[in-house]
Design a protein around this motif. Sequence first.
Motif, short mmCIF file in Angstrom:
data_model
loop_
_atom_site.label_atom_id
_atom_site.label_comp_id
_atom_site.label_asym_id
_atom_site.label_seq_id
_atom_site.Cartn_x
_atom_site.Cartn_y
_atom_site.Cartn_z
N LEU A 86 6.54 0.52 6.49
CA LEU A 86 6.73 1.06 5.15
C LEU A 86 5.42 1.65 4.62
CD1 LEU A 86 9.06 1.16 3.06
CD2 LEU A 86 7.95 -0.75 1.91
N THR A 87 4.31 0.97 4.90
CA THR A 87 3.01 1.49 4.47
C THR A 87 2.72 2.83 5.13
OG1 THR A 87 2.06 -0.65 3.95
CG2 THR A 87 0.53 1.07 4.58
N LEU A 88 2.94 2.90 6.45
CA LEU A 88 2.71 4.16 7.16
C LEU A 88 3.58 5.27 6.59
CD1 LEU A 88 2.52 3.04 10.88
CD2 LEU A 88 0.70 3.96 9.46
N PHE A 89 4.84 4.93 6.39
CA PHE A 89 5.80 5.91 5.89
C PHE A 89 5.38 6.40 4.50
CE2 PHE A 89 9.91 6.66 3.62
CZ PHE A 89 10.23 7.84 4.29
N GLY A 90 5.00 5.45 3.64
CA GLY A 90 4.61 5.81 2.28
C GLY A 90 3.38 6.71 2.27
N LEU A 91 2.39 6.37 3.10
CA LEU A 91 1.16 7.18 3.14
C LEU A 91 1.48 8.60 3.61
CD1 LEU A 91 -1.35 4.60 4.67
CD2 LEU A 91 -1.52 5.65 2.41
N GLY A 92 2.30 8.70 4.66
CA GLY A 92 2.63 10.01 5.20
C GLY A 92 3.47 10.83 4.24
N LEU A 93 4.50 10.21 3.70
CA LEU A 93 5.41 10.93 2.82
C LEU A 93 4.67 11.42 1.57
CD1 LEU A 93 8.36 11.77 2.46
CD2 LEU A 93 8.74 9.65 1.20
N GLN A 149 0.99 17.81 -1.18
CA GLN A 149 0.18 18.92 -0.69
C GLN A 149 -0.13 19.99 -1.73
OE1 GLN A 149 2.05 20.19 2.92
NE2 GLN A 149 0.57 19.10 4.18
N SER A 150 0.86 20.30 -2.57
CA SER A 150 0.61 21.37 -3.54
C SER A 150 0.17 20.80 -4.88
CB SER A 150 1.86 22.21 -3.70
OG SER A 150 2.96 21.37 -3.93
N ARG A 191 -6.65 6.06 -13.92
CA ARG A 191 -7.94 5.57 -13.47
C ARG A 191 -8.77 6.65 -12.79
NH1 ARG A 191 -9.11 1.19 -9.31
NH2 ARG A 191 -11.36 1.25 -9.41
N VAL A 192 -8.15 7.49 -11.98
CA VAL A 192 -9.01 8.50 -11.31
C VAL A 192 -9.17 9.81 -12.10
CG1 VAL A 192 -9.32 9.86 -9.22
CG2 VAL A 192 -8.79 7.45 -9.06
N PRO A 193 -8.33 10.39 -12.86
CA PRO A 193 -6.92 10.69 -12.70
C PRO A 193 -6.75 12.05 -12.01
CG PRO A 193 -7.69 11.20 -14.91
CD PRO A 193 -8.88 10.90 -14.08
N GLN A 194 -6.25 12.01 -10.82
CA GLN A 194 -5.93 13.20 -10.05
C GLN A 194 -5.20 12.72 -8.81
OE1 GLN A 194 -9.92 14.59 -8.95
NE2 GLN A 194 -9.63 13.69 -6.96
N TRP A 195 -4.67 13.65 -8.05
CA TRP A 195 -4.03 13.25 -6.80
C TRP A 195 -4.92 13.63 -5.64
CZ3 TRP A 195 -1.14 10.31 -4.10
CH2 TRP A 195 -0.82 10.65 -2.79
N THR A 196 -5.25 12.67 -4.79
CA THR A 196 -5.87 12.97 -3.51
C THR A 196 -5.18 12.12 -2.47
OG1 THR A 196 -7.60 11.59 -4.44
CG2 THR A 196 -8.24 13.79 -3.79
N GLU A 197 -5.06 12.69 -1.31
CA GLU A 197 -4.41 12.00 -0.20
C GLU A 197 -5.08 10.66 0.04
OE1 GLU A 197 -3.83 15.31 2.74
OE2 GLU A 197 -3.51 13.55 4.00
N GLU A 246 0.83 -1.20 0.00
CA GLU A 246 0.00 0.00 0.00
C GLU A 246 0.87 1.27 0.00
OE1 GLU A 246 -3.38 0.02 0.07
OE2 GLU A 246 -3.95 1.99 0.85
N GLY A 247 1.90 1.25 0.83
CA GLY A 247 2.79 2.41 0.91
C GLY A 247 3.54 2.63 -0.38
N MET A 248 4.02 1.55 -1.00
CA MET A 248 4.78 1.68 -2.25
C MET A 248 3.86 2.15 -3.37
SD MET A 248 7.35 -1.59 -2.08
CE MET A 248 6.10 -2.84 -2.25
N MET A 249 2.62 1.64 -3.34
CA MET A 249 1.66 2.06 -4.37
C MET A 249 1.42 3.55 -4.30
SD MET A 249 -1.48 -0.62 -4.70
CE MET A 249 -2.23 -0.14 -6.25
N ILE A 250 1.10 4.03 -3.11
CA ILE A 250 0.72 5.44 -3.01
C ILE A 250 1.92 6.33 -3.28
CG2 ILE A 250 1.02 5.71 -0.51
CD1 ILE A 250 -2.02 7.16 -1.37
N PHE A 251 3.10 5.85 -2.90
CA PHE A 251 4.28 6.66 -3.20
C PHE A 251 4.53 6.68 -4.71
CE2 PHE A 251 8.88 7.59 -3.26
CZ PHE A 251 8.81 8.81 -2.63
N GLY A 252 4.30 5.53 -5.36
CA GLY A 252 4.39 5.51 -6.82
C GLY A 252 3.37 6.44 -7.44
N ALA A 253 2.17 6.48 -6.85
CA ALA A 253 1.11 7.33 -7.38
C ALA A 253 1.52 8.79 -7.35
CB ALA A 253 -0.18 7.13 -6.58
N ILE A 254 2.09 9.23 -6.23
CA ILE A 254 2.45 10.65 -6.13
C ILE A 254 3.71 10.95 -6.94
CG2 ILE A 254 3.72 10.47 -3.93
CD1 ILE A 254 1.61 13.44 -5.17
#
Lengths: 355, 309
Positions: free
Chosen positions: B99-106, B112-113, B213-219, B43-51
Motif C-alpha cells: 500500500l505504501t509503494l502504491f500510494g507513493l507511486g500513484l 505531476q502537473s 506545513r510546507v505548503p506545496q506539492w513535491t514528490e 506512509e502511502g495513505m499520508m502521501i495520497f492524502g497530501a496529493i
Amino acid sequence: MKILKIFSLVLSTFVVSGVFASDMKVGFIYIGPPGDHGWNYQHDVGRQAVDEAFGGKVETVFQENVPESADAERVMTQMALSGADMIFATSFGYMDPVINVAKKFPNVKFEHATGYKTADNVSTYSARFYEGRTVIGHVAGKMTKSNKIGYVASYPIPEVVRGINSAYLAAKAANPNVEFKVIWIFTWYDPAKEADAAKTLIQQGADVIMQHVDSSAIMTVAEEAGVYAFGQASDMSEFGPNAHLTAIINGWAPYYVKRVQQAMDGTWKGGEQTFDGIGAGMVIIGNMSDKIPANVRKEAQDLANGIASGDIHPFTGPVNKQDGSPWLASGETADIGTLLGMNFYVEGIEGDIPQ
Amino acid sequence: MDFSDINFSLLIASLIVAATPILLAALGELITEKSGVLNLGVEGMMIFGAISGFIVTIETNNPWLGFLCSCIGGMLLASIFAVVTQIFRANQVASGLALTLFGLGLSALLGQSYTGIKPVAFPDMHIPILADIPIIGIILFQHDFIVYFSIFAVISVYFLFRNSHFGLIIKAVGENHDSAHALGYKVILIRFFTILIGGAFAGLGGGYLSLVRVPQWTEGMTAGAGWIALALVVFASWQPFRLLIGAYIFGGITLLQLNLQALGLEINVALLSMSPYLVTIGVLVFMSARRNKNSLDAPRSLGKTFFGL
C-alpha cells in the motif's frame, strides 16, 4: 524502509529497458525525483538535451530515487547488463558504487558527478557552484536588513563547505556586519525538514535564506514569511515571486551532449576530471529580481562576468581559516586541491562543521 | 552564542505545528491497531492524502474542501487494504508495504502537473481573548483549525477507549478476535471501520503537510513521516495521551536541534537527530524487559488474520 527501496528498485529496473535499436544507450541515475524542480530536474534537462541532440541515434534511460548505497550498485549493474554503453551517476554518494561497477564492466563508460575517484573508464565532472555562491552571497549581503543570513546546508562534504565559505566571503565584502547562521539537516531532499530549518532561521532573525538542499520548500517558506531566498539548481521564482532574488542554475546539457558525442566518436577518455563554472556555462546566474536595487544587480553581474573571464577568483587572499590561522596571503588564490577537499570554515563563520 | 535569539514561545508553537502531521497519522494507526490490524501503509495513505487535498485545494481554492478530500483520499487507499486483508485475508504486513509503494507511486503520477503551484493559505484561528495572553497565547491559541482538531481528536480517542461501549468492542476485537466473534461482534465489519478511520487520519496528516506545513506539492514529500508515526504508536504503548507527548517530544527535539545549530552551538548534530529514535528503542527495550502481564500493551490479536466468518 530498506525493503521498500529494494522492492521499488526491482520493480522499476524493469521499466527502463527500451524497444527500438539505437547506436548507443545512455543511462542516468538520480538521487531523487526529476520533479523536484532542483538538482535532479536539471540533470533530467541535460538528459533530454542528449535525446534531442542525437535524435534516434542515442537512447537514454533513467532511474530515479536511487539511494546512495549498495542499491546504487545494483541499479548500475542492471543498466550495464541491459545494454547501457554509458552511465551518468549524478550524486556524490554514488562514488564508490561507480568505481565498483566500473571494474566489472570495463567497456561501459562512467561519468560521476561531484566525486573525486576516477578509473580508466570513470571520469568525474562537477560545477564550480561556489562561483555562483559568490555572486548570490554578494546580493545577500546587500539585501539583508537584520545582517543575519540563514544557510540551510545538507551534508558536511567539501562541496557544501566550499559554498558556505564563498558565499560568506562575498557577503562579508558587501556588508562587513553580516553574520551567518548555518543549519545542517543531513539530507538532500526532505521538504518538511528544509521548511523547518528555514522557519527556525527566520525566527532567529535571518531575513535572507540561502540553501544547499534540493527542494523548493525553503522558497515557499520565505515567501510566506516575507524574507528573501535564492533558487537552488533551478529558477524557483514560481514558488516565491516576491522572495526569489535570483538563482544558481546548473547547466549540465552542454557537458552531457559533448561527452556523449565524444563517446560516439571514440574520443571519450576515462580518468578526466572536469570542473567548470560560470565561464563554461555549467553554472548560470538566473534572472535577477527587480527587488534587488539596480546598482546591486549591476555589481552582481560584474562579479559574474569577472569570474567568467577569470579576472576575479572567489577565494582571493587575504583569507584566514576559522581558527585565525592564515590560509591565503594577500593576492593569493586558492589551489584546486584545497578547494576540492575543503573541510574548514573561513574566519568569521561561527560554529563547527559537524564531523 | 546568544540564547536571546531563540524565541521559546515561538519554538513551542512551531513544534506543535511540526508534530501535527505525525500525531494525526499515528492517532489513526492507533485506532486501527487497537482493533488488531497492523497497517504498515501509513506512509502511502499520508502521501495520497497530501496529493488529494492539494489537487482539490488548487482546483477549488477551498482548503476546507481540500482537507476533507485528504481524508477521503486516505480512506480510499485504506479501503483497498481493508478489502485485501479482511475479505481476501492477505498478509497484513505485505499488504501494508504494498500500500505504501502504491500510494507513493500513484501520488507521484497524479501530482505531476501540480508541482510549482501554491495553495491558498489556510488561515490561523486566533481564539479571542485567549490569544492575547502573553506567551501562552502564542503557544496555544494562535494555531489553525487542524492543530486544535488534532488535540481534540486525541482527547476523544482517549474517552472512546476508556468510557464508551463502542471503544470496548473495538478493544475486544483487537485483544481476541475469536472471543469477540463468539460474543456476536462483527469482527470483519469493525476492522473495516477502524482501517478506514486510520486512513482518514493518515490522509488528513498528509494534507496538513502539503497544505499548511510546507505548503506545496513535491514528490515523496512525506519523506518517512508515516514510518515515524508507526513507531510512535509503539512508543506510546497504544495510549492516546502518550502519543501526544511522544509526537511533541519528537517535534520538539527536531526543532530544538535546528535552533541550537543556528546559534552556532557546538553540538553533535547526528546524535541529536538520532535521539528521538534512540528514545523509542530505549522505551521499547525497557517495556519488553518489564515482564508484567501487560508488558507491551499491544493488542493481542495485532497483525493476526481472522479466519472466522
